[in-house]
Design a protein around this motif. Structure first.
Motif, short mmCIF file in Angstrom:
data_model
loop_
_atom_site.label_atom_id
_atom_site.label_comp_id
_atom_site.label_asym_id
_atom_site.label_seq_id
_atom_site.Cartn_x
_atom_site.Cartn_y
_atom_site.Cartn_z
N THR A 3 0.86 -1.19 0.00
CA THR A 3 0.00 0.00 0.00
C THR A 3 0.89 1.23 0.00
O THR A 3 1.84 1.31 0.78
CB THR A 3 -0.88 0.03 1.28
N PRO A 4 0.60 2.20 -0.87
CA PRO A 4 1.43 3.40 -0.87
C PRO A 4 1.25 4.19 0.42
O PRO A 4 0.15 4.24 0.98
CB PRO A 4 0.92 4.20 -2.08
N ILE A 5 2.33 4.78 0.87
CA ILE A 5 2.29 5.61 2.08
C ILE A 5 1.82 7.00 1.68
O ILE A 5 2.43 7.64 0.83
CB ILE A 5 3.68 5.68 2.75
N VAL A 6 0.73 7.42 2.27
CA VAL A 6 0.20 8.76 1.98
C VAL A 6 0.72 9.70 3.07
O VAL A 6 0.46 9.50 4.24
CB VAL A 6 -1.34 8.77 1.97
N ARG A 7 1.48 10.67 2.66
CA ARG A 7 2.01 11.64 3.61
C ARG A 7 1.16 12.88 3.56
O ARG A 7 0.94 13.45 2.50
CB ARG A 7 3.46 11.99 3.27
N GLU A 8 0.69 13.28 4.71
CA GLU A 8 -0.10 14.50 4.78
C GLU A 8 0.81 15.68 4.48
O GLU A 8 1.93 15.74 4.96
CB GLU A 8 -0.71 14.63 6.17
N GLN A 9 0.31 16.58 3.66
CA GLN A 9 1.10 17.74 3.28
C GLN A 9 0.45 18.99 3.83
O GLN A 9 -0.78 19.06 3.96
CB GLN A 9 1.20 17.82 1.76
N PHE A 10 1.27 19.98 4.14
CA PHE A 10 0.78 21.20 4.76
C PHE A 10 1.34 22.43 4.07
O PHE A 10 2.43 22.41 3.52
CB PHE A 10 1.18 21.25 6.23
N LEU A 11 0.57 23.49 4.17
CA LEU A 11 0.99 24.81 3.72
C LEU A 11 0.81 25.72 4.93
O LEU A 11 -0.25 25.74 5.56
CB LEU A 11 0.08 25.27 2.58
N VAL A 12 1.87 26.43 5.29
CA VAL A 12 1.78 27.40 6.39
C VAL A 12 1.76 28.79 5.75
O VAL A 12 2.68 29.16 5.02
CB VAL A 12 2.94 27.25 7.38
N ILE A 13 0.69 29.51 6.03
CA ILE A 13 0.48 30.84 5.45
C ILE A 13 0.55 31.86 6.57
O ILE A 13 -0.16 31.72 7.57
CB ILE A 13 -0.91 30.93 4.79
N SER A 14 1.38 32.87 6.42
CA SER A 14 1.40 33.97 7.39
C SER A 14 1.02 35.24 6.63
O SER A 14 1.50 35.48 5.53
CB SER A 14 2.75 34.11 8.08
N ALA A 15 0.12 36.00 7.25
CA ALA A 15 -0.40 37.19 6.58
C ALA A 15 -0.50 38.34 7.57
O ALA A 15 -0.77 38.13 8.76
CB ALA A 15 -1.77 36.90 5.98
N LEU A 16 -0.28 39.56 7.07
CA LEU A 16 -0.43 40.79 7.86
C LEU A 16 -1.43 41.69 7.16
O LEU A 16 -1.32 41.93 5.96
CB LEU A 16 0.90 41.55 7.95
N GLY A 17 -2.39 42.17 7.93
CA GLY A 17 -3.39 43.08 7.36
C GLY A 17 -4.01 43.94 8.45
O GLY A 17 -3.84 43.67 9.64
N THR A 18 -4.75 44.95 8.03
CA THR A 18 -5.34 45.87 9.00
C THR A 18 -6.73 45.45 9.46
O THR A 18 -7.20 45.94 10.47
CB THR A 18 -5.42 47.30 8.42
#
Length: 186
Positions: A3-18
């Protein structure tokens, strides 16, 4: 048949706003529309700006679509954005979560001294909150900091606690370190 190993993938988003509500709404909606799940978020206000960090998960295609949509969204809604791919957090079943509370008269070196203490003792930082305020009685600037840290397995807790309290006394800090406890709603 393997069975293929499914690796969870992530995106970390940092944002600055008013506008913190618009910032949060736009980024969470973008994640949802691109079939990504928001795993964690942190929002804090700093002067007129708000800083938002979002961790989204999904397959590589969904994360790529989300990542590609962010520059146009940041331009349209007037916020700055930074994105990085991330792996899942390493599990540390033997690590011990602790919280250090510090209060003192404000000095610019306190945070770096606290971080250096924990670095010297191989303690990992998980979360940090620091605020300054004017003391109502004296008008002096005060600092409060809360550091959530992870002690490595095998740490002699009583020794580390004594070291921390001696360190705090030497810097004239009112400090406490205790085991982390989950917050229970009232």
């Amino acid at each position: 048949m393997s069975t293929p190993i499914v690796r969870e993938q992530f995106l970390v988003i940092s944002a600055l706003g008013t506008n913190p509500m618009e910032l949060t709404n736009v980024l969470c909606r973008a994640a949802h529309e691109n079939r990504c799940a928001v795993i964690s978020t942190r929002l804090s206000r700093h002067g007129e700006y708000s800083a938002l960090v979002v961790q989204a998960s999904g397959n590589w295609d969904a994360l790529a679509r989300l990542e590609a949509s962010l520059p146009a969204l940041s331009k349209k809604h007037a916020f700055t954005v930074s994105v990085v791919r991330s792996a899942a957090a390493e599990t540390r079943p033997q690590a011990l979560p602790y919280v250090a509370y510090v209060s003192s008269v404000y000095r610019p070196d306190i945070l770096n001294e606290l971080c250096q203490f924990f670095l010297d003792h191989h303690v990992e930082l998980e979360n940090l909150t620091c605020d300054t305020y004017q003391a109502p009685q004296t008008g002096g600037t005060m600092l409060t900091a809360t550091l959530t840290v992870t002690l490595p397995a095998g740490t002699q807790i009583s020794w580390l606690r004594d070291q921390f309290l001696d360190f705090a006394d030497a810097l004239n800090l009112d400090a406490l370190i205790e085991p982390w406890r989950p917050q229970t709603p009232a």
